[in-house]
Structures are given as structure tokens and as C-alpha cells.
Write a protein that holds these residues in place. Structure first.
Motif, mmCIF file in Angstrom:
data_model
loop_
_atom_site.group_PDB
_atom_site.id
_atom_site.type_symbol
_atom_site.label_atom_id
_atom_site.label_comp_id
_atom_site.label_asym_id
_atom_site.label_seq_id
_atom_site.Cartn_x
_atom_site.Cartn_y
_atom_site.Cartn_z
ATOM 1 N N LEU A 1 0.833 -1.200 0.000
ATOM 2 C CA LEU A 1 0.000 0.000 0.000
ATOM 3 C C LEU A 1 0.867 1.250 0.000
ATOM 4 N N SER A 2 0.226 2.386 -0.243
ATOM 5 C CA SER A 2 0.924 3.666 -0.239
ATOM 6 C C SER A 2 1.071 4.173 1.189
ATOM 7 N N THR A 3 2.208 4.786 1.468
ATOM 8 C CA THR A 3 2.444 5.389 2.770
ATOM 9 C C THR A 3 3.066 6.764 2.558
ATOM 10 N N SER A 4 3.293 7.465 3.647
ATOM 11 C CA SER A 4 3.916 8.781 3.560
ATOM 12 C C SER A 4 5.343 8.705 3.029
ATOM 13 N N ARG A 5 5.923 7.499 2.994
ATOM 14 C CA ARG A 5 7.277 7.311 2.476
ATOM 15 C C ARG A 5 7.281 6.516 1.180
ATOM 16 N N GLY A 6 6.131 6.444 0.522
ATOM 17 C CA GLY A 6 6.054 5.717 -0.735
ATOM 18 C C GLY A 6 5.493 4.317 -0.538
ATOM 19 N N PRO A 7 5.446 3.506 -1.627
ATOM 20 C CA PRO A 7 4.888 2.151 -1.534
ATOM 21 C C PRO A 7 5.651 1.292 -0.535
ATOM 22 N N ALA A 8 4.899 0.465 0.209
ATOM 23 C CA ALA A 8 5.528 -0.395 1.209
ATOM 24 C C ALA A 8 4.785 -1.724 1.273
ATOM 25 N N THR A 9 5.527 -2.770 1.631
ATOM 26 C CA THR A 9 4.938 -4.079 1.898
ATOM 27 C C THR A 9 4.742 -4.192 3.408
ATOM 28 N N VAL B 1 -3.597 10.002 -4.953
ATOM 29 C CA VAL B 1 -2.493 10.675 -5.642
ATOM 30 C C VAL B 1 -2.188 9.836 -6.877
ATOM 31 N N SER B 2 -2.106 10.456 -8.026
ATOM 32 C CA SER B 2 -1.885 9.719 -9.267
ATOM 33 C C SER B 2 -0.530 9.034 -9.277
ATOM 34 N N ALA B 3 -0.368 8.078 -10.173
ATOM 35 C CA ALA B 3 0.871 7.300 -10.243
ATOM 36 C C ALA B 3 2.079 8.188 -10.492
ATOM 37 N N ASP B 4 1.904 9.267 -11.263
ATOM 38 C CA ASP B 4 3.037 10.163 -11.531
ATOM 39 C C ASP B 4 3.201 11.231 -10.462
ATOM 40 N N GLY B 5 2.304 11.244 -9.458
ATOM 41 C CA GLY B 5 2.425 12.173 -8.344
ATOM 42 C C GLY B 5 2.024 13.595 -8.653
ATOM 43 N N ARG B 6 1.476 13.845 -9.842
ATOM 44 C CA ARG B 6 1.157 15.216 -10.243
ATOM 45 C C ARG B 6 -0.296 15.604 -9.950
ATOM 46 N N THR B 7 -1.165 14.615 -9.796
ATOM 47 C CA THR B 7 -2.586 14.898 -9.579
ATOM 48 C C THR B 7 -3.022 14.392 -8.210
ATOM 49 N N VAL B 8 -3.548 15.295 -7.396
ATOM 50 C CA VAL B 8 -4.007 14.957 -6.056
ATOM 51 C C VAL B 8 -5.515 15.208 -5.985
ATOM 52 N N VAL B 9 -6.260 14.211 -5.510
ATOM 53 C CA VAL B 9 -7.701 14.362 -5.334
ATOM 54 C C VAL B 9 -7.990 14.466 -3.839
ATOM 55 N N LEU B 10 -8.644 15.545 -3.448
ATOM 56 C CA LEU B 10 -8.976 15.820 -2.059
ATOM 57 C C LEU B 10 -10.482 15.863 -1.893
ATOM 58 N N ARG B 11 -10.957 15.607 -0.675
ATOM 59 C CA ARG B 11 -12.380 15.780 -0.386
ATOM 60 C C ARG B 11 -12.516 16.973 0.544
ATOM 61 N N VAL C 1 -12.229 17.444 -4.982
ATOM 62 C CA VAL C 1 -11.578 18.532 -5.706
ATOM 63 C C VAL C 1 -10.242 18.004 -6.234
ATOM 64 N N THR C 2 -10.022 18.130 -7.526
ATOM 65 C CA THR C 2 -8.781 17.654 -8.140
ATOM 66 C C THR C 2 -7.790 18.799 -8.252
ATOM 67 N N VAL C 3 -6.569 18.570 -7.788
ATOM 68 C CA VAL C 3 -5.520 19.589 -7.791
ATOM 69 C C VAL C 3 -4.349 19.087 -8.620
ATOM 70 N N GLU C 4 -3.896 19.891 -9.561
ATOM 71 C CA GLU C 4 -2.726 19.560 -10.376
ATOM 72 C C GLU C 4 -1.502 20.266 -9.796
ATOM 73 N N LEU C 5 -0.476 19.490 -9.470
ATOM 74 C CA LEU C 5 0.750 20.046 -8.906
ATOM 75 C C LEU C 5 1.740 20.409 -10.008
ATOM 76 N N ASP C 6 2.614 21.355 -9.712
ATOM 77 C CA ASP C 6 3.640 21.753 -10.681
ATOM 78 C C ASP C 6 4.660 20.655 -10.899
ATOM 79 N N ARG C 7 4.884 19.854 -9.850
ATOM 80 C CA ARG C 7 5.797 18.718 -9.969
ATOM 81 C C ARG C 7 5.320 17.608 -9.047
ATOM 82 N N PRO C 8 5.807 16.389 -9.234
ATOM 83 C CA PRO C 8 5.297 15.262 -8.450
ATOM 84 C C PRO C 8 5.364 15.495 -6.942
#
Length: 297
Positions: A150-158, A207-217, A261-268
Motif C-alpha cells: 500500500l501507499s504510505t507517507s514514504r512511498g509504496p511499502a509491503t 495521488v496519481s501514479a506520476d504524483g502530479r494529480t491529487v484528489v482531495l475531499r 476537488v482535483t488539484v494539479e501540482l507543478d511537480r510530483p
């Protein structure tokens, strides 16, 4: 928006304490959205977290940002099974141990690991099976300790996970068994009161796979055009400022609504902290089942 709509949320979050950082709002309608003013608060939050002990704790700990449950392949076979899962209606036909196993280990794809407490099979099952109704149910016939990614604050983890065998499915239903790290105290207080200018986010949806798109509620009321989110990006963190668009002064129903609400970031997003300008805290994961990720229970 009526103040009582968001008051209930704030009381639940315990956010009515703390000093206001976006002005002196009264119990009535606060000032309208002012990007420059909310930008000041966002910068305060960003600066407070950058290089802080809280940020170090967050980056060294295990904080899941993903759903705690992974469904079997092919789920669901029919509407009855789907309804059973959505209403948390399960039936147990196997003994489950109430004794937790020895410590487990979280392993990050990018390197590093952490020893964490692990829940018992019984405890994990009880978090799944909270429904008590006469409708359709999913039948659990066994459980074994395994892992899931799953995803964590430090990236994917087992992470350790209980694999529950469900009648009618070839693959198990997985439920996270790893207890999260303790959330660090934030280095900045929340805003004292909500207003049109700024209010708290409900959670992080994806958060999208490329890290550029964040969906918030985000929350809003019945007499407005919905929520919007401003963004402040730095090299260390990303601060989201939620506000309400187009509020009208007519009679309103007293209810609290939410919208993605979908937010597009300038970088991942990368390993940058994703912060809420109102609360001054990391944005919690917003589970599709309506409950927070394990870190936020």
C-alpha cells in the motif's frame, strides 16, 4: 454556509482550540476568500513544518495513505456480495485467534524497514465485520498472516496483513495488520474558526501514479457553488487551503456536504508532506468506506 454545518466537524476534530492565524473571525459569517490572506497562513504552515521534529518523525514512521482493505480478485460476484461488504455484514465460520503475533515489519520499496505492532486475526476481522443486520453476508472460512502493498507517507511499502478466505472467491480479502506509528504533534496550531476564507479538508482521496494529480475531499454547504482548493508548493511540502465558492445569503438547509476537488501540482508530490492549511496537520487519507486510514483511527 451556516456556521453550525462546519461547527459539528470542528468539534469532532477538536479544532476550536488554538489561535487564529487568518484573522479574527466571529461566530457568524467570516470574510470572503482572499488568496493573499490565505497564502500567508499556508506559508506559516509550510515554514513551521520544514525542518521540524514533527516532519522528521513523519518521514521516519509508518503512516499509511491507502485503504486498509484489498478485495479479492473478481469482487464482487453479485450485488448481494457488494451490499454485504458495503454494510460490513460478514459471517465467520472458522476460529480466529485473539492473540496478536510477534512484531511485524514494514518494508519500503525505496529502501528501509520498520518494526511495527501487528493486530490479531480476531481484531482485524472485527474491524471488517461491524454490520449486524439480517441482509446478505460474506462468509469467512479462515485466515492466515501474509502481506500486502500500500501507499504510505514514504512511498509504496509491503506491510503485514491478514488474508481472509471468503467463500466463493479464489483469492483472499486482505486487511492491514500493521499498527501505524504515533502521529507527531503538529508544530503549528489550527485556525480557531472556520469561515468562507478557509476551512478544513475532509481528507486525501488519491495521488496519481506520476504524483502530479491529487484528489482531495472538501466540505461545503447547501447555499454555495462548492469547495475550491489553493496550493502552495515548496521543496519540502505542499500546503492545501480549502475555501468555499459563491456563497449566497438566502435560506439554507442545515447540512454538511462534501465534494472531491482535483488539484494539479507543478511537480510530483514525491516524499513531500501534504498539509492542510486550516488544521496545520498532514491531510488524512479519505477511505471510500468513510473511515480514515489506520494512522488516523
Amino acid at each position: 454556509m451556516r456556521t453550525t454545518e462546519l461547527s459539528r466537524l470542528l468539534l469532532a476534530l477538536g479544532l476550536f482550540t488554538g489561535a487564529a492565524a487568518c484573522g479574527d473571525e466571529s461566530a457568524g459569517t467570516g470574510p470572503a476568500h482572499d488568496p493573499e490572506r490565505t497564502g500567508v497562513r499556508a506559508r506559516q504552515v509550510s515554514d513551521a513544518w520544514e525542518g521540524s521534529k514533527a516532519a522528521q518523525t513523519w518521514r521516519e514512521g509508518y503512516f499509511p495513505l491507502d485503504d486498509a482493505v484489498q478485495l479479492p480478485e473478481g469482487a464482487f460476484r453479485n450485488e448481494a456480495d457488494k451490499h454485504a461488504y458495503e454494510t460490513q455484514n460478514f459471517e465467520l465460520r472458522a476460529p480466529l485467534s485473539a492473540d496478536p503475533p510477534a512484531k511485524g515489519e514494514v518494508r519500503w520499496r525505496g529502501g528501509g524497514s520498520l518494526t511495527v505492532p501487528v493486530s490479531s486475526a480476531r481484531a482485524a476481522y472485527e474491524k471488517l465485520a461491524r454490520g449486524r443486520n439480517p441482509g446478505p453476508s460474506l462468509v469467512v472460512t479462515g485466515a492466515r498472516l501474509g502481506t500486502m502493498t500500500l501507499s504510505t507517507s514514504r512511498g509504496p511499502a509491503t506491510v503485514p496483513a491478514w488474508h481472509f478466505t471468503v467463500a466463493g472467491y479464489d483469492t483472499p480479502l486482505r486487511r492491514v495488520a500493521a499498527g501505524p506509528s504515533k502521529l507527531p504533534p503538529p508544530p503549528i496550531k489550527p485556525v480557531a474558526r472556520t469561515s468562507d476564507a478557509l476551512h478544513p479538508l475532509a481528507g486525501l482521496t488519491s495521488v496519481s501514479a506520476d504524483g502530479r494529480t491529487v484528489v482531495l475531499r472538501a466540505h461545503h454547504g447547501s447555499c454555495d457553488e462548492g469547495p475550491a482548493v489553493d496550493v502552495l508548493e515548496t521543496g519540502d511540502n505542499v500546503v492545501f487551503s480549502a475555501w468555499i465558492r459563491g456563497r449566497s445569503d438566502g435560506p439554507c438547509t442545515d447540512d454538511l456536504r462534501s465534494r472531491e476537488v482535483t488539484v494539479e501540482l507543478d511537480r510530483p508530490a514525491g516524499d513531500r508532506l501534504l498539509l492542510d492549511a486550516f488544521t496545520g496537520r498532514p491531510v488524512p487519507y479519505d477511505s471510500p468506506m468513510g473511515s480514515p486510514a489506520p494512522s488516523w483511527d
